[in-house]
Design a protein around this motif. Structure first.
Motif, PDB file in Angstrom:
ATOM      1  N   ASN A 170      -3.886   1.731   4.824  1.00  0.00           N
ATOM      2  CA  ASN A 170      -4.301   1.531   3.600  1.00  0.00           C
ATOM      3  C   ASN A 170      -4.942   2.496   2.976  1.00  0.00           C
ATOM      4  OD1 ASN A 170      -5.395  -0.137   1.296  1.00  0.00           O
ATOM      5  ND2 ASN A 170      -7.265  -0.288   2.594  1.00  0.00           N
ATOM      6  N   ASP A 171      -4.471   2.848   1.466  1.00  0.00           N
ATOM      7  CA  ASP A 171      -5.492   3.773   0.946  1.00  0.00           C
ATOM      8  C   ASP A 171      -6.861   3.018   0.451  1.00  0.00           C
ATOM      9  OD1 ASP A 171      -4.394   2.203  -1.086  1.00  0.00           O
ATOM     10  OD2 ASP A 171      -3.974   3.831  -2.517  1.00  0.00           O
ATOM     11  N   GLU A 188      -8.460   5.136  -4.993  1.00  0.00           N
ATOM     12  CA  GLU A 188      -8.264   5.124  -3.424  1.00  0.00           C
ATOM     13  C   GLU A 188      -7.813   6.449  -3.034  1.00  0.00           C
ATOM     14  OE1 GLU A 188      -8.521   0.500  -2.442  1.00  0.00           O
ATOM     15  OE2 GLU A 188      -6.701   1.210  -3.082  1.00  0.00           O
ATOM     16  N   ASN A 222      -1.772   1.253  -2.777  1.00  0.00           N
ATOM     17  CA  ASN A 222      -2.073   0.378  -4.215  1.00  0.00           C
ATOM     18  C   ASN A 222      -2.924   1.146  -5.172  1.00  0.00           C
ATOM     19  OD1 ASN A 222      -4.063  -0.255  -2.862  1.00  0.00           O
ATOM     20  ND2 ASN A 222      -3.600  -2.391  -3.243  1.00  0.00           N
ATOM     21  N   ASN A 223      -3.838   2.100  -4.712  1.00  0.00           N
ATOM     22  CA  ASN A 223      -4.974   3.076  -5.573  1.00  0.00           C
ATOM     23  C   ASN A 223      -5.533   2.041  -6.498  1.00  0.00           C
ATOM     24  OD1 ASN A 223      -6.102   5.016  -6.343  1.00  0.00           O
ATOM     25  ND2 ASN A 223      -4.787   5.703  -7.791  1.00  0.00           N
ATOM     26  N   GLU A 255       0.870  -1.201  -0.081  1.00  0.00           N
ATOM     27  CA  GLU A 255       0.163  -0.146   0.019  1.00  0.00           C
ATOM     28  C   GLU A 255       0.949   1.481   0.047  1.00  0.00           C
ATOM     29  OE1 GLU A 255      -3.191  -0.323  -0.277  1.00  0.00           O
ATOM     30  OE2 GLU A 255      -3.473  -2.646   0.321  1.00  0.00           O
TER      31      GLU A 255
HETATM   32 CA   LIG Z   1      -5.444   0.200  -0.969  1.00  0.00          CA
END
Ligand SMILES: [Ca+2]
Length: 155
Positions: free
Chosen positions: A121-122, A109, A104-105, A102
């Protein structure tokens, strides 16, 4: 000898001792765990209305404070969002605690949550999550809690 004069003098002293505040980070943040499930934007508005803002986490010590506040299973919004990565209160802190892989879009995100693993986390900002608010200062303590006052009669 003049009997009207005292043979000794008493001093009435007022002693004030500041008790200070403990259990806070260096900048006196405190965190509050809110169990309501909200989108990131609604969570931010809630925190700004009732506290100061969503939680800005500027060190591992502050991250530990957040961990202690929230349910161990909860994934909670914090104040980081993008682009570029920005704290809701405009803190310039570069502290990050990303989970491996992360951000990781995946999809779109742009908001950050702290997972049950306590790593970040995104996530999609429209997801409904509990969240962590912060206050800038400790809740007001009463004088009796915060300070010690004493009267001393010295003769
Ligand atoms: Ca993510």
């Amino acid at each position: 000898m003049d009997v009207r004069r005292p043979t000794h003098v008493c001093i009435f002293a007022y002693v004030f001792i500041s008790g200070g505040v403990s259990g806070l980070s260096d900048n006196n943040k405190t965190y509050v765990y809110i169990t309501l499930l909200r989108t990131w934007v609604v969570a931010q508005a809630y925190c700004r209305l009732h506290y100061t803002d969503l939680a800005t986490i500027e060190s591992s010590d502050e991250n530990t404070m957040v961990i202690r506040k929230k349910s161990s299973l909860a994934s909670v919004w914090i104040s980081l969002y993008r682009i570029p990565w920005t704290w809701s209160d405009n803190s310039n802190s570069l502290f990050r605690n990303w989970q491996f892989g992360e951000p990781n879009n995946v999809g779109y995100e742009s908001c950050v949550c702290e997972r049950s693993t306590h790593l970040w986390n995104d996530a999609g900002c429209q997801s409904l999550k509990a969240f962590i608010s912060r206050t800038a200062f400790a809740p007001a303590l009463t004088k009796a809690q915060n300070n010690t006052h004493s009267f001393i009669l010295l003769c």
